[in-house]
Scaffold this active site. Structure first.
Site, mmCIF file in Angstrom:
data_model
loop_
_atom_site.group_PDB
_atom_site.id
_atom_site.type_symbol
_atom_site.label_atom_id
_atom_site.label_comp_id
_atom_site.label_asym_id
_atom_site.label_seq_id
_atom_site.Cartn_x
_atom_site.Cartn_y
_atom_site.Cartn_z
ATOM 1 N N LYS A 35 0.843 -1.209 0.000
ATOM 2 C CA LYS A 35 0.000 0.000 0.000
ATOM 3 C C LYS A 35 0.878 1.259 0.000
ATOM 4 O O LYS A 35 1.907 1.292 -0.666
ATOM 5 C CB LYS A 35 -0.988 -0.041 1.161
ATOM 6 C CG LYS A 35 -1.958 -1.221 1.071
ATOM 7 C CD LYS A 35 -3.184 -1.057 1.915
ATOM 8 C CE LYS A 35 -4.138 -2.215 1.637
ATOM 9 N NZ LYS A 35 -5.370 -2.142 2.394
ATOM 10 N N HIS A 91 -8.180 -2.328 -6.971
ATOM 11 C CA HIS A 91 -8.157 -2.515 -5.515
ATOM 12 C C HIS A 91 -9.276 -1.688 -4.882
ATOM 13 O O HIS A 91 -9.659 -0.641 -5.417
ATOM 14 C CB HIS A 91 -6.797 -2.101 -4.939
ATOM 15 C CG HIS A 91 -6.645 -2.478 -3.502
ATOM 16 N ND1 HIS A 91 -7.092 -1.684 -2.478
ATOM 17 C CD2 HIS A 91 -6.138 -3.605 -2.927
ATOM 18 C CE1 HIS A 91 -6.854 -2.300 -1.326
ATOM 19 N NE2 HIS A 91 -6.275 -3.457 -1.572
ATOM 20 N N GLU A 127 -12.158 -9.101 -1.445
ATOM 21 C CA GLU A 127 -11.818 -8.414 -0.193
ATOM 22 C C GLU A 127 -12.991 -7.534 0.243
ATOM 23 O O GLU A 127 -13.232 -6.486 -0.364
ATOM 24 C CB GLU A 127 -10.611 -7.486 -0.399
ATOM 25 C CG GLU A 127 -9.336 -8.159 -0.823
ATOM 26 C CD GLU A 127 -8.134 -7.239 -0.666
ATOM 27 O OE1 GLU A 127 -7.101 -7.728 -0.233
ATOM 28 O OE2 GLU A 127 -8.239 -6.033 -0.959
ATOM 29 N N ALA A 173 -1.960 -6.964 3.641
ATOM 30 C CA ALA A 173 -1.135 -5.757 3.756
ATOM 31 C C ALA A 173 -0.696 -5.514 5.193
ATOM 32 O O ALA A 173 0.424 -5.862 5.580
ATOM 33 C CB ALA A 173 -1.912 -4.556 3.211
ATOM 34 N N SER A 174 -1.595 -4.933 6.012
ATOM 35 C CA SER A 174 -1.186 -4.414 7.319
ATOM 36 C C SER A 174 -0.533 -5.457 8.221
ATOM 37 O O SER A 174 0.394 -5.126 8.973
ATOM 38 C CB SER A 174 -2.388 -3.782 8.027
ATOM 39 O OG SER A 174 -3.466 -4.688 8.113
ATOM 40 N N GLY A 176 -7.915 -8.396 6.619
ATOM 41 C CA GLY A 176 -7.738 -8.846 7.992
ATOM 42 C C GLY A 176 -6.896 -10.104 8.165
ATOM 43 O O GLY A 176 -6.760 -10.608 9.280
HETATM 44 O O1 G3P Z 1 -4.687 -5.547 -0.632
HETATM 45 C C1 G3P Z 1 -4.771 -6.164 0.602
HETATM 46 C C2 G3P Z 1 -5.620 -5.407 1.516
HETATM 47 O O2 G3P Z 1 -6.618 -4.617 1.015
HETATM 48 C C3 G3P Z 1 -5.992 -6.103 2.767
HETATM 49 O O3 G3P Z 1 -5.461 -5.281 3.728
HETATM 50 O O4 G3P Z 1 -4.474 -4.718 5.860
HETATM 51 O O5 G3P Z 1 -6.564 -6.052 5.768
HETATM 52 O O6 G3P Z 1 -4.407 -7.086 5.071
HETATM 53 P P1 G3P Z 1 -5.222 -5.832 5.175
#
Ligand code: G3P
Length: 226
Positions: free
Chosen positions: A15, A97, A145, A206-207, A185
């Site tokens: 990100k 995205h 997602e 991501a996070s 998540g």
């Molecule tokens: O592209 C992956 C993302 O949108 C998910 O983010 O932080 O929930 O893993 P996260």
């Protein structure tokens, strides 16, 4: 013609987190590369656009762009052409995205242009219905997602397992060659294991990695679920 990232992949979307500003994007990609080399797992890095060349030049794992625009090389100031992404050394690109939505027909244009250059396409979808519509454009991957779970602490695989299972079913009914991923998540190996059990062929996250104190340790745990 396009290549393929394979089945059972962990795609790490960097990100635009401050944790990956500048050279820190290369550091995170190297952690991904190290875990991939040690475990044999398929890990894919998706760094900020401005670090694509630096990251793709520094690691041997596949690198994806976070976006492309359906623009040809030339008079396209500020747009991200598929051609420049390819020239950076990327294997492919995310498209659509949840944080960078485009119209379905634009997704189709992006996929077509990416495929002309042999770039792999990972198209994101917010819902089962979106995924079904986007499957008609034949990307290699669709990542479902739910936006409300993105960046949270509860994995889509436990908060809404049905969306994963139903997306797999619906997408495969349109085109059995498309691989389905899930995200939002996802934090650990158990979440990845659950994703695979629901029929997904990997995760997009991501996070959980980017904001971790020890991304290497988190990545090791994540790939244990593949
Ligand atoms: O592209 C992956 C993302 O949108 C998910 O983010 O932080 O929930 O893993 P996260």
């Amino acid at each position: 013609m396009s290549s393929d990232l394979g089945s059972k992949v962990v795609i790490v979307n960097f990100k635009a987190y401050a944790e990956v500003d500048g050279v820190k994007a290369v550091d995170l990609a190297k952690a991904c590369e190290k875990v991939a080399a040690e475990t044999g797992a398929k890990i894919v890095a998706c760094p900020p656009m401005v670090e694509l060349s630096a990251v793709a030049g520094a690691v041997s794992i596949p690198v994806l762009s976070q976006n492309i625009d359906p623009k040809k090389p030339g008079s396209a100031t500020g747009w991200i052409t598929p051609s420049m992404v390819k020239a950076c050394g990327c294997a492919g690109t995310l498209i659509n995205h949840a944080e960078h939505k485009v119209a379905p027909e634009v997704v189709g244009q992006c996929i077509e242009m990416a495929h002309e250059l042999g770039l792999v396409t990972v198209v994101c979808a917010n819902t089962v219905e979106d995924a079904k519509v986007l499957a008609a454009y034949a990307p290699e991957y669709i990542a479902v997602e739910p936006p409300e779970l993105i960046g949270g602490d509860v994995s889509v695989t436990s908060a809404d397992p049905a969306i994963v299972k139903n997306t797999v079913e619906q997408v495969k009914a349109v085109n059995p060659n498309i691989r389905v991923l899930c995200g939002a998540g996802v934090k650990n190996g158990k979440d990845v294991e659950a994703a695979i059990a629901l029929g997904a062929e990997g995760v997009l996250l991501a996070s959980g990695v980017v904001k971790a104190k020890d991304p290497y340790a988190v990545l090791k745990d994540l790939v244990s679920g593949l």
